[in-house]
Structure formats: C-alpha cells, structure tokens
Design an enzyme around this catalytic site. Sequence first.
Site, PDB file in Angstrom:
ATOM      1  N   ARG A  15     -27.538  -9.223  -8.420  1.00 31.84           N
ATOM      2  CA  ARG A  15     -27.282  -7.783  -8.252  1.00 31.84           C
ATOM      3  C   ARG A  15     -28.123  -6.951  -9.217  1.00 31.84           C
ATOM      4  NH1 ARG A  15     -21.270  -6.770  -9.018  1.00 31.84           N
ATOM      5  NH2 ARG A  15     -21.487  -8.626 -10.299  1.00 31.84           N
ATOM      6  N   LEU A  17     -30.469  -4.931  -8.605  1.00 30.16           N
ATOM      7  CA  LEU A  17     -30.696  -3.553  -8.162  1.00 30.16           C
ATOM      8  C   LEU A  17     -29.530  -2.653  -8.584  1.00 30.16           C
ATOM      9  CD1 LEU A  17     -32.641  -1.731  -6.542  1.00 30.16           C
ATOM     10  CD2 LEU A  17     -31.128  -2.053  -4.599  1.00 30.16           C
ATOM     11  N   GLY A 443       0.837   3.605  -1.602  1.00 23.17           N
ATOM     12  CA  GLY A 443       0.988   2.279  -2.207  1.00 23.17           C
ATOM     13  C   GLY A 443       0.445   2.167  -3.609  1.00 23.17           C
ATOM     14  N   GLU A 495       0.926  -1.564  -6.922  1.00 18.58           N
ATOM     15  CA  GLU A 495      -0.193  -2.481  -6.637  1.00 18.58           C
ATOM     16  C   GLU A 495      -1.076  -2.804  -7.850  1.00 18.58           C
ATOM     17  OE1 GLU A 495      -2.389  -1.449  -3.032  1.00 18.58           O
ATOM     18  OE2 GLU A 495      -0.602  -0.597  -2.111  1.00 18.58           O
ATOM     19  N   ARG A 526     -23.034  -0.039  -4.722  1.00 17.74           N
ATOM     20  CA  ARG A 526     -21.747  -0.716  -4.557  1.00 17.74           C
ATOM     21  C   ARG A 526     -21.881  -1.960  -3.683  1.00 17.74           C
ATOM     22  NH1 ARG A 526     -16.397  -0.945  -5.003  1.00 17.74           N
ATOM     23  NH2 ARG A 526     -15.360  -1.602  -3.095  1.00 17.74           N
ATOM     24  N   ASP A 610      -0.515  -2.341   5.957  1.00 18.70           N
ATOM     25  CA  ASP A 610      -1.683  -1.455   6.044  1.00 18.70           C
ATOM     26  C   ASP A 610      -2.713  -1.978   7.037  1.00 18.70           C
ATOM     27  OD1 ASP A 610      -0.958   0.414   4.075  1.00 18.70           O
ATOM     28  OD2 ASP A 610      -1.622  -0.922   2.472  1.00 18.70           O
ATOM     29  N   GLU A 616     -12.369   0.611  12.660  1.00 15.48           N
ATOM     30  CA  GLU A 616     -13.775   0.226  12.510  1.00 15.48           C
ATOM     31  C   GLU A 616     -14.087  -1.091  13.213  1.00 15.48           C
ATOM     32  OE1 GLU A 616     -13.498   0.247   8.240  1.00 15.48           O
ATOM     33  OE2 GLU A 616     -14.077  -1.846   8.179  1.00 15.48           O
ATOM     34  N   HIS A 705      -9.261  11.921  -2.153  1.00 14.13           N
ATOM     35  CA  HIS A 705     -10.648  11.601  -2.500  1.00 14.13           C
ATOM     36  C   HIS A 705     -11.232  12.609  -3.467  1.00 14.13           C
ATOM     37  CE1 HIS A 705      -9.694   9.883   1.428  1.00 14.13           C
ATOM     38  NE2 HIS A 705     -10.354   8.844   0.978  1.00 14.13           N
ATOM     39  N   CYS A 737      -4.004   8.865   1.279  1.00 17.37           N
ATOM     40  CA  CYS A 737      -4.408   7.471   1.059  1.00 17.37           C
ATOM     41  C   CYS A 737      -3.853   7.024  -0.301  1.00 17.37           C
ATOM     42  CB  CYS A 737      -5.937   7.341   1.119  1.00 17.37           C
ATOM     43  SG  CYS A 737      -6.514   5.645   1.325  1.00 17.37           S
TER      44      CYS A 737
HETATM   45  N1  GLN Z   1      -1.835   0.446   0.196  1.00 17.29           N
HETATM   46  C1  GLN Z   1      -3.203   0.670  -0.081  1.00 17.29           C
HETATM   47  C2  GLN Z   1      -3.354   1.593  -1.289  1.00 17.29           C
HETATM   48  O1  GLN Z   1      -2.557   2.451  -1.463  1.00 17.29           O
HETATM   49  C3  GLN Z   1      -3.930   1.266   1.090  1.00 17.29           C
HETATM   50  C4  GLN Z   1      -5.402   1.369   0.858  1.00 17.29           C
HETATM   51  C5  GLN Z   1      -6.203   1.897   2.027  1.00 17.29           C
HETATM   52  O2  GLN Z   1      -5.747   2.642   2.827  1.00 17.29           O
HETATM   53  N2  GLN Z   1      -7.450   1.524   2.116  1.00 17.29           N
HETATM   54  O3  GLN Z   1      -4.278   1.484  -2.033  1.00 17.29           O
HETATM   55 ZN    ZN Z   2      -6.001   4.792   3.227  1.00 17.67          ZN
END
Ligand code: GLN
Ligand code: ZN
Length: 767
Positions: A15, A17, A443, A495, A526, A610, A616, A705, A737
């Site tokens: 890695r 680069l 989560g 988590e 990444r 999840d 995708e 985000h 998210c």
């Molecule tokens: N449960 C995961 C979290 O909260 C869901 C992540 C995701 O949606 N990619 O991080």
């Molecule tokens: Zn999400």
Amino acid sequence: MLKHNLGYPRIGIKRELKKACEAYWSQKIDLNALFEVGRKIRKENWIMQEIANLDLIPCNDFSFYDHVLDMSFLLGNIPESYLSIKTIENNIDLYFAMARGFQKDGWDIKAMEMTKWFNTNYHYIVPEFYKNQKFYIFSKKIFDELEESKNLFKSVKKIKPVLIGPISYLFLGKEKKEKDKSFHRMDLIENLVPVYIKIINDLKNKGVKWIQLDEPILVLDMSEKEKEAFQYAYKKISQFCSEINILLTSYFDGISENLYLLKDIFIKALHIDLVEDSEQLEKILFFFKESKIILSLGIIDGRNIWKNNYTHSINKIKKTIKYIGENRVMIAPNCSLLHIPINIEYENFIHKDIKNRMSFAKQKIYELNDLECIIKGDKNILLNNFSFFEKNKNSSIFHDKKIKERVKKIKDKDIQRKNPFSIRQRIQKEKFNLPLFPTTTIGSFPQTKEIRSLRNKFRKNELNKEEYDKKIQHYIINVIKKQEEIDLDVLVHGEFERTDMVEYFSDKLKGILSTNNGWVQSYGSRCVKPPIIYGDVNRIGNMTIDWICFAQSKTKKLMKGMLTGPVTILQWSFVRDDQPIYYTAYQIAWAIREEVLSLEKLGIKIIQIDEPALREGLPLKKKNWNFYFDWAIKSFRISSSGVKDETQIHTHMCYSEFNDILKHISHLDADVITMETSRSKMELLKAFSVFSYPNEIGPGVYDIHSPRIPSVEEIFDLIKKASKTLPIKNIWVNPDCGLKTRKWEEVLKSLKNMTEAAKLARIKLSN
Ligand code: GLN
Ligand code: ZN
C-alpha cells in the site's frame, strides 16, 4: 493469439501509494517523493507484466487517486470553483483538491461527488458537465507515462495506453444544476470527440500501436441518446484514427443487446466479458464472422480471487479459433485487475489447500501464459489443472455435507413470519408500550482512537480476553448511560468490539477467512481487505450474544441486538465460485438466523439485521433484477423469520435513491426499516406516495456524514413532513446511519435535539 491485460492494481504491494499520498497530504513528504513512489509502482507493475510475457501491457492505468478523475483532468474538465483557488501552485494539488476538497488559506471548497464504479466496491469522482462545455488537453499524464514506459521497454510496441471511452465518460458524469433543464450531457459528444481524436493521434505520433478505450456502458440498458452518441463517436474515431489499433473494451456483463451498435464501426479489436456472460460468445462470433475484427476474450475473472479453470477457458478459446482463426483472437482477464489484491505469495497464514485455489493479480497474469502454452500443445498444464479441480470437488475443506443438506431443507414456513405484519404490530405495540415517534439510533457510537488501539492490542495479544472484555463492557455501560440521559427509547450497545461490520462476522463464521495483505482500493487512499468465502458457511458459536446480553442487563429500556445481514456479508466479500451464489447466501443467512434465535431465547426483544449493501448488489441489467431479488430477499427472510410475533425485526439501509426498489424492500417484511433520507431532505418520501410502504419506518432525520448539528426545529419539520406521507403510528425517529465516524460532542448534541424534536412531535402531531 495476443495476451494482454486491461489494468493492474496501482496501490503497491505494501500500500505504498496510500502511505505516500497521505504523507504528502499531511506535508510529511514533498512532491518529488510522492512522484517517486508513483514511478516505482508503475515500474514494478510493468516489469512484472513483462516478465510474465504479456504481449500488450497497459499504461495510464496508474492513478494517484482515481482514473475517472484522471480523465477529467486530461480533458480539461475542471469545475470553475477549483480553478479559482489562487493559492494552488501545481496541478497535482489542484487534482487532489477536486478529489478531497480544499480547506486552507481561507478557502472552503467541498470535494467533488464520489460514487460507485458500476456494481463494484470501487468509487470514482463524478465528472461535472454544463451546457456547451468545451474540452481541451489539460493534463500530460498519459504522455508522460508513455515516455516512462518507452524508456523502460526500449520499445513502444508492447505499450497499450488506456482511456475511458467518450460515451462511458459522459455517462459516468452529471449535469451541473443548470437553469436550462433541456441540457443533456450526451449532447457534449460533438465537443468531446475531437479531443479524443487529438489525444489518440498524438499517441500514435509517439509510436503507439494499440490503444484501449473502455466502454463499459455497452453492458448496460443504453438509452436511445446514448446509442446515438456511441455510433456518432466511434464512426468519427474509426474514421480519423485509422492508423492506430483501437481495442474497444466492454466488461462487467454481456453486450448482446447492444452488439448491433458496432455494425458500421471499424475498430481493430473488441473485448468481451466471458466471465460474467459466457453465453454471449456464440452470438458475437456469428455477428463478426465475416468481418476482420479481433476478439479479445475476457476469460480470467478479474473481480474474484479464484484460480482459473483451464478446461473451461480452453473450450472458449478453441471455439473462437475454430470460428474466426487464431490470428483474430486475444486473451485477457475480463476487466481491470484493480478489484483484486496483488499477490497471493504474501499470504503466509492461509491453509495451503485453500491458498492453492487462489489467484491474485500477479497469478492471473501468469494464467494467461499457461493458457497460451496449452493452446500451443502443452497437455500437462491442462491435465494438472483439471485434476486439481477434480480433487477439490470432494475436499472437506470446501464442502460440508451437513451444511448443504440443511440449506436444502429450508421450507416456505422458514421464510415466513408466523403472522402478517398487522397482527405483529398490534402485539408489539402492546408489549413494548413505546411512545409515538419512538427514537433510536442505527447501532454504532463514536469509535475513538482509544477504542481502536484497545482492539489492536487485543488482536496482537498484548491484552488478554478478560482485560479486553472488561474494557469493552466499560464502554458499553457508558454508552447506555449516555443514551438514557438523552432519553432515547430503544438503545444499542455501540458496536465498540467491531472494526468493521462484515469482518466482525466473517471472523466468527466457519468457511470464511481473512487475508493478511489482500488489500483492494476502495477510493483514493482508502483500501479494504474483503474476507474470502471459500467453504460452506456455518455458525460455530455465539457471535454477538455476550455483548448484547450484557448490555441488556445494564438497562431497563429495550436493547436492540445488532447483526449484519447475509446479503451484505456476501456483497462485501470475495465469494466462492464453485456453487451458485444463492447457496452461499442461504448458508450465511442460516448462520445469522441461529444467532437471531439465540438472542431471542435470551430475552432480546428487538433485533436489527443491517443490509446496507442490498441495493448495490443489483445486477447492471434490469432483466436480471428479479433473479437477484428472489435470492437476496429470501436470504434476509431466512435470517429474520424464525422469531415469534412479539420479537421486532429491524433492518437498516443507507441510500436514499430507492424509489425503484421500494416494493422489493417491503418484501423483506422487516417490522421496522431505518434509512438514509436527510441529505435529500426527505426526497425519499416521494416514493411513498406512489407505493405505500406497509411496515414501520424510520426515515433518517439528520445526516451523520456531516459534523453539523441539526436544530430541534429542523428535525421537527422533517418529522412533520414524514407524517404527511406516512401513517403516524408507523414512524420512527433516528439518524440516517451509524455514528461511528462522528465525535462524541456532535453526537450528544444532535441526539438530544432529535429526542426533543420527537417529544415535540408527540404533542403537536398526534391527533
Ligand atoms: N449498524 C451499523 C452502524 O451503525 C450500520 C452501518 C451501515 O449502515 N453501513 O455502524
Ligand atoms: Zn447506514
């Protein structure tokens, strides 16, 4: 029969680069040092492919960030806002500013949009287009890299510069929000083609014999406008670039439906993907029989890490030779090797029988050589390969009869909740007694440096299990306290024990392994290390139970169990190719089901599965969607349907554009779904006026985000908006998210405002 390659991984075996770019961005190394790393990687790649005896070697497949951004740079397609940054002195900084944004010297310009490259996990920078846009040659990168490779090879004959073709390039971009709505980016084709012709002819004048134009758009359901633009462009290019051999490539699927577009176009060679669609070969051979076109057979899987089955490949090659003659055949991997790790030789901890089945980029290049030897008459290579595959057919490493049998026994009742949603909802509402507009999170909670280093120490055995568990428990207790203070209704454990939502589960399941060094570029610097599903998958022990039960024991509120769904585990891994994908999906699904049932048995009343990758995984062509949804939805239902009526199943997905698949999502029959919507200000809700989603739903009320803290009022407004389209009793309130990338400080304030807004909604909106 020429052997060639469409593109080689560019991150470097260690890695390099990534490390160089990040060091350059944080001003730890200078421009020369960065360029030096680029040169070194290119040289290594070229020499490797030269030693492997390729006849044509790609050039310009290297990139410091992204090859689509490289195209924009080559074509002078640089948005005004970046050109106006006066303090930028050199092109590479301008280039990185487009990729990553520019917050310096009083400037604050956002990065350009990024999105997924077809149905892969690679992300590219989306080109922007405006009406009457002109193009010109801006970057000299392709010419510089050509000179560099010429010096190395002392000849230009082998070098094949690679470009994204004009139609795919326009297709991959977006119209900037123009006042003139009638503008379509395909209209720019007339401005674009002359620049392509100039580039191609400049390359020809430097001695180049072959050029590769990638047109993956050919495998999609193309619109009339795209088709017209395609024919226009390639008629011009074949007319004005007749002295150079053009290799037009398609990949990721077949081109049967669009084949007729190539009718009056005179290119030297056409590359087709026989891994994703081997059935197209027949039709294509027939179509080109009377022409002179060379067919490049994409027979080695450039998106997966398994050894090539030579018997299968040789059949395809022989058939083609028989039809159009050996001089008109080339062989190659189906697509660029960008999507797989570089070299299996660096994996020292994989069981040798499994490792023997695997093949990374370097090994794939050598497979081309083997295939050529076989065509020339070497019977041993073919025989060895054949007996190798035969032997593995019965190996207990890859096959477990018990697991296969169990999956075969899955019955309709196993994928069906006991009662329909309306009944379940009544029971759950009674049992849980949650307020209207219940609040929850997705989560994860902030993953601090401290937590990451804790996991690292445990992984390196610097910390024993007991000490590690104690520390994680401490974080869990803390996150519960915080959630109670904020007054959330349904809590999570945070988590903290998970580095990655797929890796965590694949490490615990039999039949899946992790590599040491199997890095693949995801975007820019990444990289990810996808797990490898090599055998029949089985749950061999608890995966989440200890943490979840511990968390539940520390609160009187409801604690959500948190699992990753089967489709997502599959989608973000390399999947075995020796059995249909749905068998593998059902096996994973069954393993998750067992975990779900154990959680339920131990008193967990709400369980989230999840599936952020469900969308995708959609096939590129619409005609294949139903097949996909059949097994993907069945997989989710295998995982989730074993529970009692009163156990509430949640799922989470993170994308806002899903109008076209909403109906399918409802077939998951999750009791509650939470999803991303806030970036598009509940655009998503429009979809619900067309299709009324039957179950409960939490349209994300703020964008995780961004570090921005949403106010009570704006969250309330979004809830109000949602309550106009959705039945009030079905609405949940949650961020869009997981919170793991955010800072605690932001999270506390945002969630506090969120629960306030929900309380306000309970007063004002419940009538
Ligand atoms: N449960 C995961 C979290 O909260 C869901 C992540 C995701 O949606 N990619 O991080
Ligand atoms: Zn999400």
